[in-house]
Design a protein around this motif. Structure first.
Motif, PDB file in Angstrom:
ATOM      1  N   VAL A   1       0.844  -1.206   0.000  1.00  0.00           N
ATOM      2  CA  VAL A   1       0.000   0.000   0.000  1.00  0.00           C
ATOM      3  C   VAL A   1       0.879   1.256   0.000  1.00  0.00           C
ATOM      4  O   VAL A   1       0.630   2.198  -0.756  1.00  0.00           O
ATOM      5  CB  VAL A   1      -0.950  -0.001   1.228  1.00  0.00           C
ATOM      6  N   VAL A   2       1.922   1.250   0.835  1.00  0.00           N
ATOM      7  CA  VAL A   2       2.809   2.424   0.901  1.00  0.00           C
ATOM      8  C   VAL A   2       3.464   2.654  -0.462  1.00  0.00           C
ATOM      9  O   VAL A   2       3.563   3.784  -0.946  1.00  0.00           O
ATOM     10  CB  VAL A   2       3.885   2.239   2.013  1.00  0.00           C
ATOM     11  N   GLY A   3       3.894   1.598  -1.109  1.00  0.00           N
ATOM     12  CA  GLY A   3       4.569   1.730  -2.398  1.00  0.00           C
ATOM     13  C   GLY A   3       3.629   2.138  -3.514  1.00  0.00           C
ATOM     14  O   GLY A   3       4.039   2.750  -4.491  1.00  0.00           O
ATOM     15  N   GLY A   4       2.349   1.835  -3.376  1.00  0.00           N
ATOM     16  CA  GLY A   4       1.386   2.062  -4.457  1.00  0.00           C
ATOM     17  C   GLY A   4       0.980   0.697  -4.959  1.00  0.00           C
ATOM     18  O   GLY A   4       1.817   0.001  -5.548  1.00  0.00           O
ATOM     19  N   LEU A   5      -0.266   0.308  -4.735  1.00  0.00           N
ATOM     20  CA  LEU A   5      -0.688  -1.071  -5.026  1.00  0.00           C
ATOM     21  C   LEU A   5      -0.331  -1.492  -6.447  1.00  0.00           C
ATOM     22  O   LEU A   5      -0.659  -0.801  -7.402  1.00  0.00           O
ATOM     23  CB  LEU A   5      -2.196  -1.208  -4.802  1.00  0.00           C
ATOM     24  N   GLY A   6       0.347  -2.609  -6.544  1.00  0.00           N
ATOM     25  CA  GLY A   6       0.694  -3.130  -7.867  1.00  0.00           C
ATOM     26  C   GLY A   6       1.965  -2.541  -8.455  1.00  0.00           C
ATOM     27  O   GLY A   6       2.378  -2.931  -9.533  1.00  0.00           O
ATOM     28  N   SER A   7       2.592  -1.585  -7.742  1.00  0.00           N
ATOM     29  CA  SER A   7       3.791  -0.947  -8.294  1.00  0.00           C
ATOM     30  C   SER A   7       5.040  -1.658  -7.781  1.00  0.00           C
ATOM     31  O   SER A   7       5.312  -1.664  -6.579  1.00  0.00           O
ATOM     32  CB  SER A   7       3.816   0.530  -7.889  1.00  0.00           C
ATOM     33  N   TYR A   8       5.794  -2.236  -8.708  1.00  0.00           N
ATOM     34  CA  TYR A   8       6.980  -3.001  -8.324  1.00  0.00           C
ATOM     35  C   TYR A   8       8.064  -2.065  -7.782  1.00  0.00           C
ATOM     36  O   TYR A   8       8.663  -2.332  -6.737  1.00  0.00           O
ATOM     37  CB  TYR A   8       7.488  -3.759  -9.551  1.00  0.00           C
ATOM     38  N   LEU A   9       8.292  -0.952  -8.477  1.00  0.00           N
ATOM     39  CA  LEU A   9       9.277   0.032  -8.006  1.00  0.00           C
ATOM     40  C   LEU A   9       8.858   0.584  -6.656  1.00  0.00           C
ATOM     41  O   LEU A   9       9.671   0.778  -5.756  1.00  0.00           O
ATOM     42  CB  LEU A   9       9.396   1.179  -9.015  1.00  0.00           C
ATOM     43  N   GLY A  10       7.556   0.850  -6.511  1.00  0.00           N
ATOM     44  CA  GLY A  10       7.033   1.399  -5.263  1.00  0.00           C
ATOM     45  C   GLY A  10       7.257   0.451  -4.098  1.00  0.00           C
ATOM     46  O   GLY A  10       7.637   0.880  -2.999  1.00  0.00           O
ATOM     47  N   SER A  11       7.051  -0.858  -4.339  1.00  0.00           N
ATOM     48  CA  SER A  11       7.229  -1.812  -3.243  1.00  0.00           C
ATOM     49  C   SER A  11       8.699  -1.855  -2.818  1.00  0.00           C
ATOM     50  O   SER A  11       9.006  -2.004  -1.630  1.00  0.00           O
ATOM     51  CB  SER A  11       6.725  -3.198  -3.633  1.00  0.00           C
ATOM     52  N   ALA A  12       9.625  -1.685  -3.762  1.00  0.00           N
ATOM     53  CA  ALA A  12      11.057  -1.671  -3.421  1.00  0.00           C
ATOM     54  C   ALA A  12      11.368  -0.452  -2.552  1.00  0.00           C
ATOM     55  O   ALA A  12      12.024  -0.558  -1.513  1.00  0.00           O
ATOM     56  CB  ALA A  12      11.895  -1.643  -4.702  1.00  0.00           C
ATOM     57  N   LEU A  13      10.863   0.708  -2.964  1.00  0.00           N
ATOM     58  CA  LEU A  13      11.115   1.944  -2.206  1.00  0.00           C
ATOM     59  C   LEU A  13      10.490   1.857  -0.816  1.00  0.00           C
ATOM     60  O   LEU A  13      11.116   2.235   0.186  1.00  0.00           O
ATOM     61  CB  LEU A  13      10.539   3.137  -2.986  1.00  0.00           C
TER      62      LEU A  13
END
Lengths: 291, 238
Positions: free
Chosen positions: A232-244
């Protein structure tokens, strides 16, 4: 805080971030590409931790444990998608109920086989020592975790953006019928991606076992919450977001724990609350394209 | 059988959910020929194409490609047998680049060069996100992408829908240039486009084949046009 301590905390934070990234990346892949909410992901993670514990107890190597986790996760994910989970595509309620139930069943099976207690793993013989980095001190295994996280991140980006299977899956997310009309069996691509996501969950669990000191049946329930927070913090479904998001949670937890031990477990929740208040779409939302 | 049709539908019946859409479609298409499928909205034209592709399961009747039954095959298998499909909504992957859209159909190779020579506008926009293309460019991309698979039979659903007259002219010219050696089953409401591209027609009415013949018959026979197509001025535009 002196410079050496800051470096130690930074590297420990990155190591935790790497574990969290491995955990959340599988969830994000499956959600981002297949629009599938997988509540069994934490249970897969827990199984990975047990794989490590079992192989380490027999004197097996880290590499063997990781290989078994990846192969077992991939095979299990592939079969589960084919026989069970693909029936729930397009229906979130079915996905929720099916995967929640699956997670509970897996957890109970593990509890029956391995018992209810936490199984500690022995000190690592290989990568168990400490090394000095810029005045700080960090366990070699934690440096290895950082390298593993980076390698998986780059590897997955390569697969998604540069290979045919990645292309087929990205196209299939948008319009599976059209991919089929162009002569490709997209369902097979989805099965493969589910296998990859599940393999990542087991790999994350196996990699985390030495970090957390062992494996326990409750690990899955704890980790699924954390995985969703990161997604959720990264942006649901966002691979780059989950890394950050994973690296952010790892670093903030590491520094918070230095000043106030219980603070570490508050970090993910506070960060999620802050992000949802100020940037509800997540740190790196999907801009049209998934992943 | 040298004279066997490339595509033959016989008594095709198909349902979508509880609704019977096709009640008995018969048509034959020979190699190298362009057949235009005509009929009012809801007559079953799109469902006929979707049945051939395998998206809609045939309840009764047969679909034969080169004498072999293909009904019951999965969509990707039908495509691999040499059937290309461009749906009415074009089926563009809007978040992928133009080049990636083409790569989904086939990896770059000699066929790419041949096809892109016919579609310069697609070649010019290879790096662009497909969703940013104009409607006409998207239609060109959809057709080019289907042709990359070198289909023996191309199913084209209302390619002129939503396009400006100048763009329709360009599209028709491109398709006419490609027509020799291509077998085309075209659904088209724009009679002008139908007449320019079609050699024969089949008219559907409430899911049944009600008339078919050479295109010139339709041009000359206004009663047929009026009876089964009832096309208004907008649809008969030049």
């Amino acid at each position: 805080m002196d410079g050496g301590t800051a470096v130690t905390l930074f590297l420990n934070g990155l190591a935790l971030g790497a574990i969290l990234f491995l955990l959340a990346s599988g969830l994000t892949l499956i959600f981002g590409l297949l629009d599938f909410v997988n509540f069994a992901h934490g249970a897969f993670f827990m199984v990975g931790a047990y794989v490590f514990a079992a192989i380490a107890a027999e004197g097996g190597s880290i590499a063997l444990a990781f290989a078994v986790a990846i192969a077992g996760g991939a095979a299990g994910g592939f079969v589960l998608e084919r026989v069970l989970l693909r029936r729930a595509y397009g229906n979130e309620l079915h996905q929720f109920l099916l995967t929640l139930g699956l997670g509970l069943i897996i957890t109970e099976i593990v509890r029956i086989i391995a018992g209810p207690n936490f199984q500690a793993v022995r000190e690592l013989e290989y990568l168990g020592g400490n090394v000095s980095v810029l005045g700080g001190s960090v366990q070699e295994y934690r440096l290895f975790l950082i390298a593993l996280g980076v390698a998986v991140f780059l590897g997955m980006l390569y697969v998604l953006r540069r290979t045919r299977i990645g292309l087929i899956v990205r196209a299939g997310v948008e319009d599976p019928s059209m991919v089929e009309a162009l002569g490709t069996n997209v369902r097979r691509g989805f099965s493969i991606m589910f296998a990859v996501g599940t393999a990542l969950a087991l790999l994350a669990g196996a990699a985390a076992a030495p970090y957390y000191g062992g494996a326990g049946p409750a690990l899955g329930e704890e980790q699924i919450v954390l995985a969703f927070v990161i997604a959720v913090v990264g942006g649901l479904g966002s691979y780059l977001g989950s890394a950050l998001a994973a690296v952010s949670v790892g670093l903030l937890s590491s520094y918070a724990a230095f000043y106030w031990e219980p603070g570490a477990s508050l970090v993910p929740v506070l960060l999620m609350a802050l992000v949802l208040l100020l940037r509800p779409q997540g740190l790196i939302p999907q801009a049209g394209a998934r992943i | 059988m040298p004279d066997a049709p490339l595509l033959a539908l016989r008594g095709l019946k198909a349902s979508i959910g509880p609704f019977r859409i096709l009640e008995g479609v018969d048509l034959e298409l020979r190699e190298g020929e362009t057949l235009v499928l005509l009929g009012r909205n809801g007559a079953g034209k799109t469902t006929t194409l979707r049945s051939i592709m395998g998206f809609v399961e045939a309840v009764d009747g047969s679909i034969e490609l080169d004498g072999e039954a293909i009904s019951g095959l999965s969509v990707d298998r039908v495509a691999r047998r040499g059937v290309g499909y461009v749906p009415e909504d074009r089926g563009i992957f809007s978040t992928l680049t133009v080049e990636e859209n083409l790569r989904v159909a086939a990896p770059p190779g000699p066929v790419w060069e041949r096809v892109l020579d016919s579609f310069p506008v697609v070649r010019e926009r290879l790096g662009a996100r497909a969703g940013e293309l104009s409607g006409g460019q998207q239609q060109m991309l959809a057709v080019a992408r289907a042709l990359l698979r070198e289909p023996r039979l191309l199913l084209l659903d209302e390619p002129s829908t939503g396009l400006a007259p100048a763009v329709i002219t360009e599209l028709v010219e491109t398709l006419r240039a490609l027509q020799s050696g291509m077998t085309l089953l075209l659904v088209e409401q724009n009679l002008s486009v139908a007449r320019q591209l079609g050699q024969r027609f089949t008219i559907l009415e409430e899911g049944r084949t009600v008339a078919s013949g050479p295109m010139r018959e339709l041009t000359d026979d206004s009663s047929l046009t009026e009876r089964f197509l009832a096309l208004g001025g907008a649809e008969q535009r030049a």
